[in-house]
Design a protein around this motif. Sequence first.
Motif, PDB file in Angstrom:
ATOM      1  N   ARG A 124       0.835  -1.210   0.000  1.00  0.00           N
ATOM      2  CA  ARG A 124       0.000   0.000   0.000  1.00  0.00           C
ATOM      3  C   ARG A 124       0.868   1.258   0.000  1.00  0.00           C
ATOM      4  O   ARG A 124       0.578   2.225  -0.713  1.00  0.00           O
ATOM      5  N   GLU A 125       1.956   1.243   0.789  1.00  0.00           N
ATOM      6  CA  GLU A 125       2.847   2.409   0.824  1.00  0.00           C
ATOM      7  C   GLU A 125       3.517   2.624  -0.530  1.00  0.00           C
ATOM      8  O   GLU A 125       3.678   3.759  -0.987  1.00  0.00           O
ATOM      9  N   ARG A 126       3.913   1.519  -1.178  1.00  0.00           N
ATOM     10  CA  ARG A 126       4.512   1.651  -2.518  1.00  0.00           C
ATOM     11  C   ARG A 126       3.512   2.266  -3.500  1.00  0.00           C
ATOM     12  O   ARG A 126       3.858   3.104  -4.317  1.00  0.00           O
ATOM     13  N   GLY A 127       2.253   1.813  -3.398  1.00  0.00           N
ATOM     14  CA  GLY A 127       1.202   2.371  -4.249  1.00  0.00           C
ATOM     15  C   GLY A 127       1.028   3.856  -3.993  1.00  0.00           C
ATOM     16  O   GLY A 127       0.951   4.655  -4.933  1.00  0.00           O
ATOM     17  N   ARG A 128       1.038   4.228  -2.723  1.00  0.00           N
ATOM     18  CA  ARG A 128       0.865   5.645  -2.378  1.00  0.00           C
ATOM     19  C   ARG A 128       1.998   6.493  -2.938  1.00  0.00           C
ATOM     20  O   ARG A 128       1.778   7.610  -3.421  1.00  0.00           O
ATOM     21  N   LEU A 129       3.233   5.946  -2.889  1.00  0.00           N
ATOM     22  CA  LEU A 129       4.383   6.697  -3.403  1.00  0.00           C
ATOM     23  C   LEU A 129       4.263   6.919  -4.906  1.00  0.00           C
ATOM     24  O   LEU A 129       4.793   7.886  -5.449  1.00  0.00           O
ATOM     25  N   GLU A 130       3.551   6.009  -5.584  1.00  0.00           N
ATOM     26  CA  GLU A 130       3.340   6.167  -7.027  1.00  0.00           C
ATOM     27  C   GLU A 130       2.072   6.951  -7.326  1.00  0.00           C
ATOM     28  O   GLU A 130       1.651   7.056  -8.475  1.00  0.00           O
ATOM     29  N   GLY A 131       1.442   7.452  -6.284  1.00  0.00           N
ATOM     30  CA  GLY A 131       0.235   8.246  -6.468  1.00  0.00           C
ATOM     31  C   GLY A 131      -0.996   7.413  -6.764  1.00  0.00           C
ATOM     32  O   GLY A 131      -1.995   7.923  -7.275  1.00  0.00           O
ATOM     33  N   LEU A 132      -0.931   6.104  -6.461  1.00  0.00           N
ATOM     34  CA  LEU A 132      -2.081   5.229  -6.728  1.00  0.00           C
ATOM     35  C   LEU A 132      -2.954   5.126  -5.476  1.00  0.00           C
ATOM     36  O   LEU A 132      -2.462   5.230  -4.362  1.00  0.00           O
ATOM     37  N   SER A 133      -4.221   4.881  -5.670  1.00  0.00           N
ATOM     38  CA  SER A 133      -5.112   4.670  -4.525  1.00  0.00           C
ATOM     39  C   SER A 133      -5.340   3.180  -4.314  1.00  0.00           C
ATOM     40  O   SER A 133      -6.347   2.754  -3.795  1.00  0.00           O
ATOM     41  N   ARG A 134      -4.385   2.362  -4.728  1.00  0.00           N
ATOM     42  CA  ARG A 134      -4.464   0.935  -4.507  1.00  0.00           C
ATOM     43  C   ARG A 134      -3.086   0.416  -4.117  1.00  0.00           C
ATOM     44  O   ARG A 134      -2.091   1.084  -4.420  1.00  0.00           O
ATOM     45  N   PRO A 135      -2.991  -0.767  -3.519  1.00  0.00           N
ATOM     46  CA  PRO A 135      -4.134  -1.600  -3.152  1.00  0.00           C
ATOM     47  C   PRO A 135      -4.828  -1.119  -1.869  1.00  0.00           C
ATOM     48  O   PRO A 135      -4.207  -0.520  -1.006  1.00  0.00           O
ATOM     49  N   HIS A 136      -6.141  -1.387  -1.806  1.00  0.00           N
ATOM     50  CA  HIS A 136      -6.828  -1.316  -0.530  1.00  0.00           C
ATOM     51  C   HIS A 136      -6.323  -2.482   0.323  1.00  0.00           C
ATOM     52  O   HIS A 136      -6.115  -3.577  -0.201  1.00  0.00           O
ATOM     53  N   VAL A 137      -6.127  -2.246   1.601  1.00  0.00           N
ATOM     54  CA  VAL A 137      -5.673  -3.314   2.491  1.00  0.00           C
ATOM     55  C   VAL A 137      -6.703  -3.508   3.602  1.00  0.00           C
ATOM     56  O   VAL A 137      -7.127  -2.532   4.232  1.00  0.00           O
ATOM     57  N   SER A 138      -7.117  -4.745   3.808  1.00  0.00           N
ATOM     58  CA  SER A 138      -8.037  -5.063   4.897  1.00  0.00           C
ATOM     59  C   SER A 138      -7.365  -6.042   5.847  1.00  0.00           C
ATOM     60  O   SER A 138      -7.081  -7.179   5.476  1.00  0.00           O
ATOM     61  N   LEU A 139      -7.071  -5.561   7.053  1.00  0.00           N
ATOM     62  CA  LEU A 139      -6.557  -6.459   8.091  1.00  0.00           C
ATOM     63  C   LEU A 139      -7.762  -6.882   8.930  1.00  0.00           C
ATOM     64  O   LEU A 139      -8.405  -6.055   9.566  1.00  0.00           O
ATOM     65  N   LEU A 140      -8.020  -8.190   8.927  1.00  0.00           N
ATOM     66  CA  LEU A 140      -9.256  -8.700   9.505  1.00  0.00           C
ATOM     67  C   LEU A 140      -9.482  -8.258  10.952  1.00  0.00           C
ATOM     68  O   LEU A 140     -10.594  -7.965  11.355  1.00  0.00           O
ATOM     69  N   GLN A 141      -8.411  -8.195  11.743  1.00  0.00           N
ATOM     70  CA  GLN A 141      -8.602  -7.904  13.165  1.00  0.00           C
ATOM     71  C   GLN A 141      -8.346  -6.453  13.528  1.00  0.00           C
ATOM     72  O   GLN A 141      -8.349  -6.095  14.696  1.00  0.00           O
ATOM     73  N   SER A 142      -8.146  -5.617  12.515  1.00  0.00           N
ATOM     74  CA  SER A 142      -7.795  -4.230  12.795  1.00  0.00           C
ATOM     75  C   SER A 142      -9.032  -3.355  12.925  1.00  0.00           C
ATOM     76  O   SER A 142     -10.063  -3.599  12.311  1.00  0.00           O
ATOM     77  N   LYS A 190      -8.365   0.079  12.479  1.00  0.00           N
ATOM     78  CA  LYS A 190      -7.994   1.179  11.584  1.00  0.00           C
ATOM     79  C   LYS A 190      -7.830   0.729  10.134  1.00  0.00           C
ATOM     80  O   LYS A 190      -8.117   1.485   9.223  1.00  0.00           O
ATOM     81  N   HIS A 191      -7.304  -0.494   9.934  1.00  0.00           N
ATOM     82  CA  HIS A 191      -6.904  -0.873   8.587  1.00  0.00           C
ATOM     83  C   HIS A 191      -7.887  -1.840   7.942  1.00  0.00           C
ATOM     84  O   HIS A 191      -7.526  -2.922   7.489  1.00  0.00           O
TER      85      HIS A 191
END
Lengths: 272, 259
Positions: free
Chosen positions: B45-63, B65-66
């Motif tokens: 997700r951080e790599r995507g953000r650095l490229e200006g992408l809004s993906r991937p969405h990340v779902s942590l089952l027990q989180s 926030k995420h």
Amino acid sequence: MPRLAPTLDEALACITDGCMLVVPREVSGVPMEATRALIRRGIKRLHLVALPTSSLQADLLIGAGCIGTLETSAVNMGEFGPAPRFTAAILSNTISMKDATCPALHAALQASEKGVPFMPLRGLIGSDVLAHRPDWHVIGNPFGDDDPIVLLPAIRPDIALFHAPMADRSGNVWIGAQGELLTMAHAAAKTVVTVEKIVDDDLLADPVLRAGTLPGFYVDSIAVTPRGGWPLSLPDHYPADDAHLAEYVRFAATPEGFATYLERYVHERRAA
Amino acid sequence: MTKEEFGFQDEELLASVIADLIGDVRHVAVGNASPIPATAALLARERGRLEGLSRPHVSLLQSRKHNFWTDGARELFDCAGQGRIDVFFLSGGQIDGHGNVNLVSIGDYDQPKARFPGSFGSSYLYYVVPKVILFRTEHSRRTLVPKVDFISAPGVSPPNVHRTGGPVALVTNRCLFSFDAARGRFALASVHPGHSIEEVVEHTGFEFDRPADVPPTPAPSPETLRLMREVVAPQLAEVYPQFTARVFPLGRPRESGDP
């Protein structure tokens, strides 16, 4: 209208030996103080449905000899490793285990919620989970061509039991985004809730709160138990007590240690 | 392998390998007890953000926030059933050469010699998530076996069984295997720094393909390590505080009393 019980034990009175009890997963509002109260009472032969997994709650109830049948997808202590009493009970065959997979439990409760006898689910075919569940059936999709699919019979619990942040004086319970708590209550014949506090405002009057509220219509009794989820978390209210969970795992490693834990943290009531 | 010799820890290498396997996708979900895949998903997700992408969405089952769930714990499975989850992760007490995973027990199911927590969502998600990445940090003949004792979820299915997903790779502490669904078989894809092909063969209980040229697993780049330690670790600490404190001791937010 739901009854605001004067004591926790009175709220739990309808949970009797041998009943089918559905409870939520470890991060959705586990009623731990109520669980300790049931152990103190010496409840027996529960058919516990943990939706869809459990941690300390199932392990404590198993260790204390309260469980006849456990129906769930997994029991462990998260970062603290295996659930000691669950593991010991399976290895010594002292409980009846109905192994499931998470979406199967959600779907089977949704069947009850809708008042239909079963729900279809993808996956499962070719697994030993299915092979060990004679109550689950494979049929041909009646709308398809050579498309086998699994049918799960509805799970209709006698009681749904969970812990939530607050209820109002009409018994409406605010559950926030923990949608599986709605399904549990809709599916069960009766619902018992413990809450952190009672508020004077009508939770159904505020459109924002209403979206995350279980109507009192479904609720049979409520008890106020501040920090009633301890040592597990209550979403948006308090985190799990990791030091205590680590201590539990050390105690529960042996039957003697577990007995000491029960004596110290369950039978001897915590100061409020 | 030690951090001193290579400049990174095992967990950081495995998370980096998994992040590369995730690729450019829309939605990565992570289940219970999966700190290394969670690290990888947040890194992707951080790599995507650095490229200006809004993906991937990340779902942590027990989180808290995420993930973006508003329909309770079942939303993950409903999402997956529709094909809205692209990547998921599974481990197993045993994994066999056909990609079958066992999260239940060793020995006879009714009289087991060992018991694991249970199948979680595997008996469903393995069928409907296109890219399932298997991970097992103990690479041994005890864990990577010729045939699992209990199939929580099968690696492959007959052609008439609805199956839009399945395993694509297996990441261990020694190597990376790729999975060929048509043949139901693993192939050795790369061997981690500090390990050898001979060692992989010695410690693997199932047969697998060995291409003539098996490259070493690329070490995580300095930028990858920086992202994991400085950006990902503080996010990870919400769900995996013990893991984060152990693997990323400098990555967690400073608390009063810290040296």
